[in-house]
Enzyme design. Structure first.
Site, PDB file in Angstrom:
ATOM      1  N   GLU A 108      -6.051  15.849  47.449  1.00 50.40           N
ATOM      2  CA  GLU A 108      -6.205  17.363  48.756  1.00 50.40           C
ATOM      3  C   GLU A 108      -5.093  17.283  47.447  1.00 50.40           C
ATOM      4  O   GLU A 108      -4.755  19.101  47.512  1.00 50.40           O
ATOM      5  CB  GLU A 108      -6.003  16.892  49.615  1.00 50.40           C
ATOM      6  CG  GLU A 108      -7.744  16.633  50.265  1.00 50.40           C
ATOM      7  CD  GLU A 108      -7.335  16.367  51.690  1.00 50.40           C
ATOM      8  OE1 GLU A 108      -7.847  16.852  51.904  1.00 50.40           O
ATOM      9  OE2 GLU A 108      -6.715  14.972  51.864  1.00 50.40           O
ATOM     10  N   GLU A 128     -12.873   9.785  52.584  1.00 48.29           N
ATOM     11  CA  GLU A 128     -13.106   9.313  53.773  1.00 48.29           C
ATOM     12  C   GLU A 128     -13.723   9.400  54.958  1.00 48.29           C
ATOM     13  O   GLU A 128     -13.708   8.210  55.537  1.00 48.29           O
ATOM     14  CB  GLU A 128     -12.375  11.058  54.374  1.00 48.29           C
ATOM     15  CG  GLU A 128     -10.991  10.673  54.110  1.00 48.29           C
ATOM     16  CD  GLU A 128     -10.642  11.770  52.718  1.00 48.29           C
ATOM     17  OE1 GLU A 128      -9.604  11.931  52.188  1.00 48.29           O
ATOM     18  OE2 GLU A 128     -11.947  12.176  51.352  1.00 48.29           O
TER      19      GLU A 128
END
Length: 694
Positions: A108, A128
């Site tokens: 990210e 995640e």
């Protein structure tokens, strides 16, 4: 700089500023790193002499994710979202230079930069969901814009990684460096080339959030992602919520999608599944730590491996070592057994090549490392010999007596026994310090769990060697003590016995299986028995017809391989409830004088899980497992206990130990003291303690 100055450093190559992150071992986005990075970016952007920034990491990897220790806790400012805003909103173009792995928050972070360059082996991923959450710093919104919906769903939901050229093709990176060693120089050259092209400001400060060219609707991709989540991630909430956030990238403005993602992340982060998955994550790492065996304990060199036995387990174990690059010699008593075993290995590798899992050349290379023999003498140069012979003490001891005669000094001698006493096996040799259990799970070349059984006289360096070896085999090792069934099978036997009791009292096998599959297990106890084969350890000559398994075998119902066991099976091995099994069950209940009754799903679940949990507590009482979380690792990786429930010990803690003790006492009053709760479980229940914390 002040905050994070020790892990975020700044230097210059002319008009290019290089911001280096150095937070060993994996450059996780800790509070200090976040603060240092925001400060560094602000400082560089205020310097008119700097025309571009290269963001790079020291050590073996780019940022490989968030600091997992911060999950579920209040985070110090600045947040990761603040870091993304600082990067994306920088007035000086930023080039992320990626090596190693850019995972989770690291990926990210790279996407929030204006441009990206990576080494050919750099890997990008958003794992995640494996921790019960979703990307929380823009991953579900930026990746679809950068690489398209299908690629984004593959990365976010299925856990795929984009490596090197694949990342370039997907549009995740703008260029590849020549090598890891040249990354810094290539990134600086890339930045200077950008400046030399006199690009418009919006191209120079390219923000992924503004990209819309790849945000095309893709119903097929969403359908595939939902199907994957339903089948492979059954019962998990995070994948479904992640898909909804990717949909928002198509349907909502960027800020609204970002807000939904953040809200979803916060909700999941404090939820029970994420808590359980984080427990499983840390438990796996804790299992590698064995009291009294530190890093100073040397390991023995293991380069050549011998296997005794060419049956299902022996060939599976052999393939586990062949896959890891070890030369392997299999010894059997008869030519036919050797030929059959080699044929099984050849067939497995041919199938893997046909499906594209390995190349045909790699299949040949692995087979080239395999030798077979009828003589124990050919194991004389092995550093490790794993016995996978017939499961009787007499056979095992005979094998180890033979190995004791031929094996070189210092060679490890391991038994793959599932239940037998490793101390008795070791006593058959003059070198018990070199003997241990290596309990692989079938199929041994696929299943991740390895129980390393420490016998009374096993040397510390033998255990250290086995634990290190497991990593080379890509296995998850748990050190356990000598007991009938060790940890996993000992608890499994308790569950299997209770499942059979439930069937005789009024349930049917498919009722029990349905409840446990609904709980999250991949299959129920009777489905598992049919898969393994009901005739393991059975023979018609010795059968007394006293158990359901014996009676089924007597009717040639031996499981999937005969298309009949507890279930009836079609040609595709799809099972259905069997009238024959029902007849056998009803007859045995009547013979035993059991008045059958309706049994609720709740009772089935309690009576299958709670006695098993009590057995786990006994194992801890006896010191046969080092810690409660080790039991969870065994059951998650060896028996398919849903990781999102944390394992049986963690599940017990979350359910409430007092409630489990009360239920065991209630069942004990009706069904006998076999349901009694051990002292450790009662004490922890009274004190508010936790099994998974021991």
């Amino acid at each position: 700089m002040t905050a994070g100055a020790d892990i975020v450093t700044l230097d210059h190559e002319g008009e290019i500023a290089i911001v280096t992150l150095d937070n060993p071992p994996v450059n996780a986005t800790s509070a200090a790193l976040r603060a240092g990075l925001v400060e560094a970016i602000g400082r560089v952007c205020a310097d008119e002499a700097v025309r571009a920034i290269v963001l790079i990491c020291a050590g073996r990897t780019f940022v490989a994710g968030a600091d997992v220790n911060e999950f579920g806790k209040p985070r110090a400012e600045p947040s990761l979202q603040d870091v993304m805003a600082a990067l994306e909103g920088a007035t000086t173009p930023i080039v992320a230079a990626v090596h190693g792995t850019a995972l989770g928050g690291g990926f990210e972070l790279a996407m929030a930069c204006h441009h990206r360059i990576a080494t050919p082996k750099a890997a990008f991923g958003l794992p995640e969901v494996s921790l019960g959450v979703i990307p929380g710093a823009g991953g579900t919104q930026r990746l679809p814009r950068l690489a398209g919906v299908a690629t984004a769903l593959g990365v976010i939901v299925e856990g795929k990684r984009l490596v090197g050229a694949a990342a370039l093709e997907a549009g995740v990176v703008d260029a590849l460096a020549a090598s890891e060693e040249s990354l810094r120089a290539d990134a600086i050259a890339f930045a200077r080339d950008l400046l030399a092209r006199n690009l418009p400001r919006e191209r120079l400060l390219r923000r992924v959030r503004d990209e819309t060219g790849k945000l095309a609707p893709d119903p097929a991709a969403f359908e595939a992602a939902r199907a994957y989540a339903a089948k492979r991630l059954r019962g998990q909430v995070a994948p479904v919520r992640a898909i909804a956030c990717v949909e928002a990238a198509l349907d909502r403005p960027f800020e609204e999608g970002l807000a939904l993602e953040r809200e979803t992340f916060r909700e999941l982060e404090t939820g029970p599944q994420s808590k359980a998955l984080r427990h499983a994550f840390f438990a796996e790492r804790e299992a590698a730590k064995i009291p009294g065996i530190g890093k100073d304990v040397p390991t023995r060199p293991i380069e050549r491996v011998g296997i005794v036995g060419a049956g299902t387990m022996g060939t599976g174990i052999a393939m586990a070592f062949l896959d890891a690059g070890f030369p392997v010699t299999i010894v059997e008593a008869k030519d036919e057994a050797l030929a059959r075993g080699r044929g099984m290995i050849e067939k497995t590798y041919a199938g893997a090549a046909d499906k594209g899992r390995i190349s045909r050349r790699e299949a040949e290379v692995r087979l080239g490392r395999l030798a077979t023999s009828l003589s124990y003498d050919d194991l004389a140069d092995a550093d490790l010999v794993v016995e996978a012979a017939f499961e009787t003490m007499e056979v095992k001891q005979a094998v180890f007596q033979a190995l004791d005669r031929v094996a070189k000094p210092g060679a490890l001698l391991a038994t793959n026994t599932s239940y037998l006493d490793v101390d008795e096996i070791a006593a058959a040799t003059a070198r018990p310090q070199d003997v241990l259990g290596l309990h692989f799970f079938s199929p041994a070349n696929i299943m991740k769990l390895l129980e390393v059984v420490r016998a009374e006289k096993t040397a510390p360096d033998a255990i250290a060697t086995a634990m290190a070896l497991a990593k080379r085999l890509r296995k998850i090792a748990v050190c356990v003590g000598v007991a009938h069934g060790f940890v996993g099978n000992r608890m499994l036997a308790r569950r299997q016995a209770e499942a059979t009791n439930l069937v005789l009292e009024g349930a049917m096998p498919w009722d029990v299986d349905r409840v446990l599959v609904a709980f999250g297990l991949p299959m129920g106890p009777f489905q598992m028995s049919d898969l393994a084969g009901l005739d393991l350890g059975w023979s018609r000559e010795t059968s007394k017809g006293e158990t359901l398994k014996e009676r089924l075998c007597e009717r040639d119902r031996r499981g999937q391989k005969t298309k009949a066991g507890f279930y009836d099976y079609d040609d595709a091995r799809k099972g259905s409830p069997s009238a024959v099994t029902e007849e056998i069950v009803l007859a045995m209940s009547a013979e035993k004088g059991i008045a059958r009754r309706a049994i609720s799903d709740e009772e089935i679940l309690e009576r299958c899980l709670y006695p098993m949990i009590a057995e786990g507590a006994r194992i801890l009482e006896e010191g046969k497992a080092i810690r409660g979380s080790d039991i969870d690792v065994v059951w998650i990786n060896g028996y398919g206990f849903p990781a999102w429930r944390g394992g049986p010990m963690f599940f017990a803690d979350e359910t409430g130990l007092a409630a489990i003790v009360d239920a065991l006492d209630r069942h004990a009053a009706t069904h006998g003291e076999a349901y009694g709760a051990p002292a450790l479980l009662r004490r922890l229940a009274a004190e508010g303690g936790r099994l998974s914390d021991i």
